[in-house]
Scaffold this active site. Structure first.
Site, PDB file in Angstrom:
ATOM      1  N   HIS A   1       0.851  -1.181   0.000  1.00 54.49           N
ATOM      2  CA  HIS A   1       0.000   0.000   0.000  1.00 54.49           C
ATOM      3  C   HIS A   1       0.892   1.238   0.000  1.00 54.49           C
ATOM      4  CE1 HIS A   1      -3.885  -1.832   0.402  1.00 54.49           C
ATOM      5  NE2 HIS A   1      -3.591  -2.451   1.529  1.00 54.49           N
TER       6      HIS A   1
ATOM      7  N   CYS B   1      -0.418   2.378  -4.505  1.00 55.98           N
ATOM      8  CA  CYS B   1      -1.162   3.605  -4.773  1.00 55.98           C
ATOM      9  C   CYS B   1      -0.286   4.808  -4.423  1.00 55.98           C
ATOM     10  CB  CYS B   1      -2.445   3.652  -3.952  1.00 55.98           C
ATOM     11  SG  CYS B   1      -3.747   2.597  -4.586  1.00 55.98           S
TER      12      CYS B   1
END
Length: 503
Positions: free
Chosen positions: A315, A358
């Site tokens: 992430h 991301c």
């Protein structure tokens, strides 16, 4: 990941929170609820001003998903922030699949009542429920809330195809896998489980159509690159092994969603770089500090060859990678570990970094075009910087260097970073096949590493992801655009050795 409506609500009211939050009380509750840990608290308290501390609390809650939103709402209630809690109440513990959110003006009476109960200037969405939803008891345990939020996030998966003009695999090609139509996608996280079997990719008939096959990659069966090596314009990459490849694969996090599908990425990348002649090292589920220590040790390793590969699957947000303990680590700190000062054994050698994470919360809705074009769009073409371009520096380049024995070279040189997406945008991952970006990397590299340098390869990856993948969210068609940052001073070829050759 936090729902977009909740994230937007916090963003719109950031000024209210940065003016009224009681930092110590809120931190105490959030740490007790295990939304934050003591390291997070120390990081927040290290901010210069009280306003910055308050803003950082809100940002930390945004990074930790829907569970953190509900816990933050409880913390506001329990610490006497009734007005701020009123801001979050319309979306607190709400079931997204049974509600439609929209912005609408309040009636005068409702407006006066809400202004009396809450700080001035906040905005809060109105929700209209399709079906009645039972209210959540104020005595519900945090674990119950967490379990319900996790199951709720599964029901919110986007059901759509992730490939534009995608051709379905042959029957029984993936007997243990869900069909493409049933695959689920989320920004930064996807739902479902992936097979651990390696996959390779081959191109189907027609542009931007792909079929997956269960077979080993055979890119090295083709003849090697035909051009003659030129040491002045090309990096040397002939050592055996070619170098070391470190893959950091973060799948299970303390609070953030599990990155289902990342196992497929790790397996495919392991297969790819082993076939290319690299010694592959895989590290799973590292904390923020663990990532830094692992990369530091990797950079100082004595067994490096002519080049090095670093892959991070995790992430992230803009300029940070998040460890499994939910601690964000600056990407600049990571890249500094690879520079010539910190990694002298890698000085003058190419270091290629792949970041599948991301870089924000924005979603790319794309734009309409008249037809499909394989060329690079004009808005992606970079012009020369007028101040730092070749003409500006021409005189400095041609001046004779009198009596110089040593010449200096930037310590940050010889690094290329390939991002899955552009800054501030999400990246997408298929729960069965892995991320769009890594799928494209494996396909392009396995086909063209024999005749393209790394910049050409990544430009082709850009085109594959931009033109060959898409998903939908309601009526919106969502796209993704990878990005690379090159500090290379020469062309870099992988120079794969030919296998199964008649010679």
């Amino acid at each position: 990941m936090m729902r977009q409506d909740r994230r937007s609500l916090l963003e719109r009211n950031i000024m209210m929170f940065s003016s009224h939050l009681k930092v110590d009380e809120i931190l105490e509750v959030l740490i007790a609820k295990q939304v934050l840990n003591s390291d997070n608290g120390d990081m927040i308290n290290s901010c210069g001003t009280v306003r910055e501390k308050r803003r950082e609390i809100v940002k930390a809650v945004q990074r930790r998903g829907d569970v953190a939103f509900d816990a933050f709402y409880d913390a506001l209630r329990s610490t006497g922030h009734e007005g701020l809690a009123e801001v979050l109440e319309p979306l607190a513990r709400s079931v997204d699949s049974n509600a439609v959110e929209f912005e609408c003006p309040m009636s005068p009476a409702s407006h006066r009542r809400s202004r009396a109960l809450s700080p001035a200037g906040y905005t809060s969405p109105t929700r209209v429920h399709r079906d009645s939803v039972s209210s959540v008891s104020s005595f519900t345990s945090y674990q119950d809330i967490y379990s319900r939020a996790r199951s709720r996030s599964r029901s919110r998966a986007l059901h759509s195809s992730d490939r534009h003009n995608y051709s379905s695999p042959p029957v029984n090609a993936f007997p243990s896998q869900p069909s493409s139509a049933n695959s689920s996608f989320t920004g930064c996280s996807s739902l479902g489980y992936s097979s651990s079997r390696n996959r390779s990719f081959s191109k189907a008939s027609g542009p931007t159509q792909y079929i997956f096959h269960e077979e080993d990659m055979n890119f090295v069966d083709a003849p090697t690159i035909s051009r003659v090596f030129d040491e002045k314009t090309m990096y040397r990459n002939f050592s055996s092994p070619r170098g070391m490849c470190l893959i950091i694969n973060n799948e299970h996090f303390e609070q953030m969603p599990t990155r289902n599908g990342t196992k497929a990425d790790k397996d495919n990348l392991t297969n790819l770089f082993r076939c290319m002649g690299y010694t592959v090292i895989c590290k799973d589920n590292l904390t923020g500090r663990g990532m830094l220590l692992t990369i530091r040790d990797f950079a100082k390793h004595e067994s490096h060859g002519d080049s090095a590969i670093l892959v991070i699957l995790s992430h992230g947000e803009e300029n940070v990678i998040i460890g499994v303990d939910d601690i964000p680590i600056s990407t600049h700190e990571i890249y500094d570990l690879l520079n010539a000062a910190n990694a002298p054994r890698l000085a003058n050698k190419p270091k290629i970094v792949f970041v599948q994470a991301c870089r924000g919360e924005r979603r790319d809705n794309g734009f309409p075009v008249l037809d499909s074009v394989d060329g690079v769009p004009a808005f992606l073409r970079r012009g020369w910087d007028n101040r730092d371009g070749p003409l500006f520096n021409f005189l400095g380049c041609v001046r004779p260097q009198v009596q110089q024995v040593w010449r200096k070279k930037p310590s940050q040189a010889d690094i290329l970073i390939a991002y899955a997406t552009t800054a501030q945008y999400v990246s997408w991952r298929n729960s069965a096949r892995g991320s769009w970006f890594i799928q494209a990397v494996c396909e392009v590299f396995s086909t063209h590493a024999k005749d393209m340098d790394v910049v050409e390869l990544l430009t082709e990856v850009n085109k594959k992801v931009a033109c060959g993948f898409q998903t939908s969210q309601g009526s919106n068609i969502l796209k993704q655009m990878p990005e690379m940052t090159s500090r290379l001073l020469k062309k870099f070829y992988f120079w794969p050795e030919a296998r199964n050759s008649a010679v």
